[in-house]
Design a protein around this motif. Structure first.
Motif, PDB file in Angstrom:
ATOM      1  N   ALA A   1       0.829  -1.206   0.000  1.00 46.45           N
ATOM      2  CA  ALA A   1       0.000   0.000   0.000  1.00 46.45           C
ATOM      3  C   ALA A   1       0.861   1.253   0.000  1.00 46.45           C
ATOM      4  O   ALA A   1       0.551   2.233  -0.683  1.00 46.45           O
ATOM      5  N   ALA A   2       1.965   1.236   0.748  1.00 43.49           N
ATOM      6  CA  ALA A   2       2.862   2.394   0.806  1.00 43.49           C
ATOM      7  C   ALA A   2       3.529   2.637  -0.546  1.00 43.49           C
ATOM      8  O   ALA A   2       3.708   3.781  -0.970  1.00 43.49           O
ATOM      9  N   GLU A   3       3.899   1.560  -1.218  1.00 43.77           N
ATOM     10  CA  GLU A   3       4.548   1.689  -2.523  1.00 43.77           C
ATOM     11  C   GLU A   3       3.594   2.231  -3.585  1.00 43.77           C
ATOM     12  O   GLU A   3       4.014   2.933  -4.508  1.00 43.77           O
ATOM     13  N   ARG A   4       2.306   1.895  -3.432  1.00 46.05           N
ATOM     14  CA  ARG A   4       1.323   2.325  -4.428  1.00 46.05           C
ATOM     15  C   ARG A   4       0.761   3.719  -4.159  1.00 46.05           C
ATOM     16  O   ARG A   4       0.122   4.312  -5.032  1.00 46.05           O
ATOM     17  N   MET A   5       0.984   4.220  -2.953  1.00 50.15           N
ATOM     18  CA  MET A   5       0.382   5.497  -2.593  1.00 50.15           C
ATOM     19  C   MET A   5       0.987   6.644  -3.405  1.00 50.15           C
ATOM     20  O   MET A   5       2.096   6.556  -3.911  1.00 50.15           O
ATOM     21  N   GLY A   6       0.224   7.713  -3.535  1.00 46.38           N
ATOM     22  CA  GLY A   6       0.739   8.887  -4.209  1.00 46.38           C
ATOM     23  C   GLY A   6       1.641   9.680  -3.279  1.00 46.38           C
ATOM     24  O   GLY A   6       1.975   9.247  -2.185  1.00 46.38           O
ATOM     25  N   GLY A   7       2.025  10.852  -3.740  1.00 46.50           N
ATOM     26  CA  GLY A   7       2.865  11.691  -2.905  1.00 46.50           C
ATOM     27  C   GLY A   7       4.321  11.625  -3.291  1.00 46.50           C
ATOM     28  O   GLY A   7       4.710  11.004  -4.284  1.00 46.50           O
ATOM     29  N   THR A   8       5.132  12.227  -2.465  1.00 44.39           N
ATOM     30  CA  THR A   8       6.556  12.333  -2.739  1.00 44.39           C
ATOM     31  C   THR A   8       7.293  11.045  -2.372  1.00 44.39           C
ATOM     32  O   THR A   8       6.728  10.139  -1.746  1.00 44.39           O
ATOM     33  N   ALA A   9       8.565  11.012  -2.735  1.00 45.38           N
ATOM     34  CA  ALA A   9       9.406   9.878  -2.346  1.00 45.38           C
ATOM     35  C   ALA A   9       9.495   9.775  -0.827  1.00 45.38           C
ATOM     36  O   ALA A   9       9.519   8.674  -0.269  1.00 45.38           O
ATOM     37  N   VAL A  10       9.534  10.931  -0.156  1.00 45.78           N
ATOM     38  CA  VAL A  10       9.564  10.936   1.311  1.00 45.78           C
ATOM     39  C   VAL A  10       8.300  10.294   1.869  1.00 45.78           C
ATOM     40  O   VAL A  10       8.350   9.493   2.813  1.00 45.78           O
TER      41      VAL A  10
ATOM     42  N   ARG B   1       9.413   9.810   9.554  1.00 46.78           N
ATOM     43  CA  ARG B   1       9.440  10.733   8.416  1.00 46.78           C
ATOM     44  C   ARG B   1      10.759  11.509   8.385  1.00 46.78           C
ATOM     45  O   ARG B   1      11.328  11.739   7.306  1.00 46.78           O
ATOM     46  N   GLU B   2      11.249  11.898   9.546  1.00 47.73           N
ATOM     47  CA  GLU B   2      12.542  12.588   9.613  1.00 47.73           C
ATOM     48  C   GLU B   2      13.656  11.698   9.074  1.00 47.73           C
ATOM     49  O   GLU B   2      14.549  12.172   8.357  1.00 47.73           O
ATOM     50  N   LEU B   3      13.605  10.406   9.415  1.00 52.10           N
ATOM     51  CA  LEU B   3      14.612   9.473   8.893  1.00 52.10           C
ATOM     52  C   LEU B   3      14.514   9.351   7.377  1.00 52.10           C
ATOM     53  O   LEU B   3      15.531   9.288   6.687  1.00 52.10           O
ATOM     54  N   ALA B   4      13.286   9.316   6.868  1.00 50.35           N
ATOM     55  CA  ALA B   4      13.097   9.237   5.418  1.00 50.35           C
ATOM     56  C   ALA B   4      13.659  10.478   4.733  1.00 50.35           C
ATOM     57  O   ALA B   4      14.340  10.383   3.704  1.00 50.35           O
ATOM     58  N   ILE B   5      13.390  11.642   5.303  1.00 55.79           N
ATOM     59  CA  ILE B   5      13.908  12.894   4.747  1.00 55.79           C
ATOM     60  C   ILE B   5      15.435  12.883   4.747  1.00 55.79           C
ATOM     61  O   ILE B   5      16.084  13.250   3.754  1.00 55.79           O
ATOM     62  N   PHE B   6      16.019  12.453   5.848  1.00 59.14           N
ATOM     63  CA  PHE B   6      17.481  12.446   5.991  1.00 59.14           C
ATOM     64  C   PHE B   6      18.129  11.528   4.954  1.00 59.14           C
ATOM     65  O   PHE B   6      19.088  11.904   4.284  1.00 59.14           O
ATOM     66  N   VAL B   7      17.608  10.324   4.819  1.00 56.38           N
ATOM     67  CA  VAL B   7      18.191   9.350   3.895  1.00 56.38           C
ATOM     68  C   VAL B   7      18.074   9.822   2.454  1.00 56.38           C
ATOM     69  O   VAL B   7      19.047   9.774   1.687  1.00 56.38           O
ATOM     70  N   LEU B   8      16.926  10.299   2.075  1.00 58.40           N
ATOM     71  CA  LEU B   8      16.737  10.728   0.678  1.00 58.40           C
ATOM     72  C   LEU B   8      17.553  11.991   0.375  1.00 58.40           C
ATOM     73  O   LEU B   8      18.068  12.145  -0.746  1.00 58.40           O
ATOM     74  N   ALA B   9      17.691  12.875   1.368  1.00 65.57           N
ATOM     75  CA  ALA B   9      18.522  14.063   1.154  1.00 65.57           C
ATOM     76  C   ALA B   9      19.973  13.661   0.947  1.00 65.57           C
ATOM     77  O   ALA B   9      20.674  14.219   0.097  1.00 65.57           O
TER      78      ALA B   9
ATOM     79  N   LEU C   1      13.945   4.586  -7.078  1.00 62.69           N
ATOM     80  CA  LEU C   1      14.035   6.051  -7.094  1.00 62.69           C
ATOM     81  C   LEU C   1      15.258   6.504  -7.884  1.00 62.69           C
ATOM     82  O   LEU C   1      15.223   7.559  -8.549  1.00 62.69           O
ATOM     83  N   GLU C   2      16.323   5.733  -7.808  1.00 65.26           N
ATOM     84  CA  GLU C   2      17.514   6.042  -8.627  1.00 65.26           C
ATOM     85  C   GLU C   2      17.171   5.964 -10.117  1.00 65.26           C
ATOM     86  O   GLU C   2      17.549   6.830 -10.904  1.00 65.26           O
ATOM     87  N   LYS C   3      16.438   4.933 -10.498  1.00 68.27           N
ATOM     88  CA  LYS C   3      16.113   4.735 -11.906  1.00 68.27           C
ATOM     89  C   LYS C   3      15.224   5.851 -12.442  1.00 68.27           C
ATOM     90  O   LYS C   3      15.338   6.218 -13.619  1.00 68.27           O
ATOM     91  N   THR C   4      14.338   6.364 -11.598  1.00 67.16           N
ATOM     92  CA  THR C   4      13.443   7.425 -12.054  1.00 67.16           C
ATOM     93  C   THR C   4      14.077   8.809 -11.913  1.00 67.16           C
ATOM     94  O   THR C   4      13.473   9.810 -12.295  1.00 67.16           O
ATOM     95  N   GLY C   5      15.281   8.860 -11.352  1.00 66.14           N
ATOM     96  CA  GLY C   5      15.974  10.129 -11.208  1.00 66.14           C
ATOM     97  C   GLY C   5      15.552  10.961 -10.016  1.00 66.14           C
ATOM     98  O   GLY C   5      15.961  12.116  -9.884  1.00 66.14           O
TER      99      GLY C   5
END
Length: 207
Positions: A82-91, A195-203, A148-152
């Motif tokens: 469900a999380a993978e299919r949801m809309g929104g940002t990568a975060v 969410r903070e961890l997600a932001i940190f990793v993706l940044a 996410l790497e593949k989609t840039g």
């Protein structure tokens, strides 16, 4: 013919309903009273089935406990999907993947005073299975980051690290968040931390 198939389907659903009820009842009892203090009689009563019905589906209390682990694994997979299919940002999606595992565990056991005993029981009865589920979950996170790497959307891991290493660090950090005094007992606080961890990793992976 259709009536026969319908009756067979209903009979199959009825057979699966009882073990499911037993697993869910046991899950609630183990969280509330712990593994040692919960008996098969308690589980049967909570599931509203006869004691012999429990033994018809499960050899003993340990087998019920292992069935709970399988149930939790299935729930994590569904929530990850469900999380993978949801809309929104990568975060949003990465935070959802983290919540699929750590948030669910928090919901079920976050307020249980018997968590140390349950963790010891999981380790004693199902160390290999837990290791497999954790490996499966980390592989799913790694696959997501690589997508996410593949989609840039991100560029890749910082120099000196691999995606798998980043995932390992991320999972350990999320695990530690559950034990943070500022998070314990507070579902919203855990969501913010994940969410903070997600932001940190993706940044870190955008540099």
């Amino acid at each position: 013919m259709k009536k026969v198939r319908k009756r067979k389907a209903e009979a199959k659903a009825g057979r699966s309903a009882k073990p499911n009820a037993i697993v869910l009842a046991a899950l609630e009892l183990f969280a509330r009273y712990g593994y040692r203090k919960t008996s098969i009689d308690d589980i049967a009563q909570a599931a509203q089935v006869a004691k012999r019905t429990v033994y018809l589906h499960f050899e003993n209390k340990a087998a019920v406990f292992l069935a709970i682990l399988e149930y939790l694994g299935d729930q994590v997979r569904q929530r990850c999907g469900a999380a993978e299919r949801m809309g929104g940002t990568a975060v949003d999606r990465l935070a959802g993947l983290l919540d699929a595992y750590f948030g669910m565990g928090f919901e079920l056991f976050g307020k249980s005073e018997h968590m140390p005993e349950l963790e010891e029981t999981f380790s004693r009865l199902a160390r290999a299975r837990i290791g497999y589920l954790n490996t499966e979950y980390e592989a799913r996170l790694a696959t997501f980051l690589r997508s996410l790497e593949k989609t840039g959307e991100i560029q890749g891991p910082p120099r000196g690290l691999t995606v798998d290493q980043i995932v390992h660090i991320l999972v350990r950090a999320a695990e530690g968040a559950k034990h943070d005094p500022n998070v314990q007992g507070n579902r919203k606080a855990l969501e913010r931390r994940l969410r903070e961890l997600a932001i940190f990793v993706l940044a870190a992976m955008k540099k």
